[in-house]
Design an enzyme around this catalytic site. Structure first.
Site, PDB file in Angstrom:
ATOM      1  N   LEU A 161     -22.496  26.267   9.909  1.00 53.11           N
ATOM      2  CA  LEU A 161     -23.066  26.580  11.219  1.00 53.11           C
ATOM      3  C   LEU A 161     -24.076  27.716  11.114  1.00 53.11           C
ATOM      4  O   LEU A 161     -25.080  27.736  11.843  1.00 53.11           O
ATOM      5  CB  LEU A 161     -21.956  26.939  12.207  1.00 53.11           C
TER       6      LEU A 161
ATOM      7  N   ASP B 238     -26.220  28.125   8.940  1.00 57.35           N
ATOM      8  CA  ASP B 238     -27.477  27.458   8.599  1.00 57.35           C
ATOM      9  C   ASP B 238     -28.058  26.739   9.814  1.00 57.35           C
ATOM     10  O   ASP B 238     -29.240  26.863  10.136  1.00 57.35           O
ATOM     11  CB  ASP B 238     -27.208  26.483   7.443  1.00 57.35           C
ATOM     12  N   GLN B 239     -27.222  25.994  10.524  1.00 49.24           N
ATOM     13  CA  GLN B 239     -27.698  25.162  11.629  1.00 49.24           C
ATOM     14  C   GLN B 239     -28.231  25.976  12.808  1.00 49.24           C
ATOM     15  O   GLN B 239     -29.048  25.479  13.591  1.00 49.24           O
ATOM     16  CB  GLN B 239     -26.577  24.243  12.096  1.00 49.24           C
TER      17      GLN B 239
ATOM     18  N   HIS C 224     -29.063  26.743   1.465  1.00 42.81           N
ATOM     19  CA  HIS C 224     -29.631  26.061   2.632  1.00 42.81           C
ATOM     20  C   HIS C 224     -30.033  27.082   3.702  1.00 42.81           C
ATOM     21  O   HIS C 224     -31.106  26.971   4.308  1.00 42.81           O
ATOM     22  CB  HIS C 224     -28.613  25.088   3.231  1.00 42.81           C
TER      23      HIS C 224
ATOM     24  N   GLN D 194     -30.043  17.197  14.630  1.00 37.14           N
ATOM     25  CA  GLN D 194     -30.390  18.583  14.294  1.00 37.14           C
ATOM     26  C   GLN D 194     -31.894  18.799  14.341  1.00 37.14           C
ATOM     27  O   GLN D 194     -32.373  19.853  14.757  1.00 37.14           O
ATOM     28  CB  GLN D 194     -29.903  18.922  12.884  1.00 37.14           C
TER      29      GLN D 194
END
Length: 332
Positions: free
Chosen positions: A277, A279-280, A300, A100
């Protein structure tokens, strides 16, 4: 040099990973202070050190203060070099959290990059490798990320020993609007150095609960040898996924039901991406622009938005309704 307060919001390692990744991509130096200040063990943990060192190697960056327990670092990136790299996180540190961190920066590399990462593939507090491959990467592809990923060996807590390979090519990021995808549920239930029935019981319990709620699913069974015994299950449908990991004293059936219940919660919401997802994808929507919906905004996610806005000087908005809509025009 941009200064980042590492204690902001949830104050975890994600601030460090996002800051260093975006610093590498943009060429903007960062100073991060108060790293994990309010955690039981403040400062950089081993996996944070490995991630920073990996990006420093790839971008020929100058660093200061990068060591175990450090609460302040400086990162001054150079050019992002093509080539092949090996990163050993050690024991069961999360390979997916490290990837990530690397992936946004690698989109701006001078040429193809291959990174072999060793560590934990299915460990707590991080996405599983199956989630990365089947949920996160397909979403990132819509933003223009050109990357492939494969897991060569699974690694469970505490010894790790997993091996994954990430390959990227220079990418032109583009805005993406992620729509709700209504498709069948798929999954992988796996165990390492344990009897096959462990993985099968996880899958059967998940299938039973999903069927009870009106969902059909196909779950593959995988068994293999591993440095430490372990098990887990990942389920997904479009850009919504869930996972659960086995542990000593927890019945395999409970693991399967945990993953199924989490996915059902996501499917019922009619949001286009799951909570994790959402967040990512923040670095990509911050860079390129776009929009998606999610059922909940986690701490987050809010912290990641704050970090991206600090470095990229972009604006990311959240509209609240039956679901939350995250949207941005990007930093261009």
């Amino acid at each position: 040099m941009i200064e980042i307060d590492g204690s902001y919001g949830e104050g975890g390692g994600q601030i460090v990973r996002t800051s260093v990744a975006l610093s590498t991509l943009t060429g903007i130096p960062v100073r991060i202070k108060n790293i994990r200040r309010n955690r039981p063990r403040p400062g950089l943990a081993a996996q944070h050190v490995r991630a920073i060192e990996a990006l420093a190697q790839i971008s020929r960056a100058e660093t200061r203060g990068v060591h175990l327990g450090s609460e302040e670092i400086e990162f001054i990136p150079g050019r992002i070099s093509a080539g092949s790299y090996d990163v050993d996180i050690g024991t069961a540190g999360s390979v997916t959290l490290l990837i990530q961190c690397l992936l946004p920066a690698l989109t701006a590399a001078e040429g193809p990059v291959t990174v072999t990462v060793r560590g934990g593939t299915d460990v707590r507090w991080s996405p599983t490798v199956d989630y990365l491959e089947h949920v996160a990467l397909p979403a990132m592809h819509l933003f223009g990320v050109t990357a492939t990923f494969r897991c060569e060996r699974r690694g469970y807590y505490p010894r790790g020993g997993g091996v994954v390979v990430l390959s990227t090519r220079p990418s032109r990021l583009r805005p993406a609007r992620l729509e709700l995808i209504e498709e069948g549920i798929c999954g992988i239930s796996h165990c390492g150095s344990l009897p096959e029935h462990v993985a099968r019981r996880q899958a059967d319990a998940a299938l039973e609960l999903l069927k009870e709620k009106g969902y059909d699913a196909r779950i593959d069974i995988q068994t293999m040898s591993s440095s430490s015994p372990g098990s887990g299950i990942t389920l997904w449908s479009g850009f919504r996924g869930s996972s659960a990991l086995g542990e000593r004293g927890v019945r395999a059936e409970d693991v399967g039901r945990e993953a199924a219940k989490a996915l059902i919660d996501e499917l019922k919401s009619k949001a286009s991406v799951d909570v994790h997802l959402a967040d990512q994808l923040i670095p990509y929507i911050a860079l390129a622009g776009g929009e998606y919906t999610t059922r909940e905004i986690s701490s987050h996610t809010r912290t990641n938005i704050w970090t991206a806005q600090r470095i990229l000087r972009c604006r990311i908005d959240i509209d609240e309704g039956e679901v939350f809509r995250i949207h941005s025009t990007g930093s261009g």
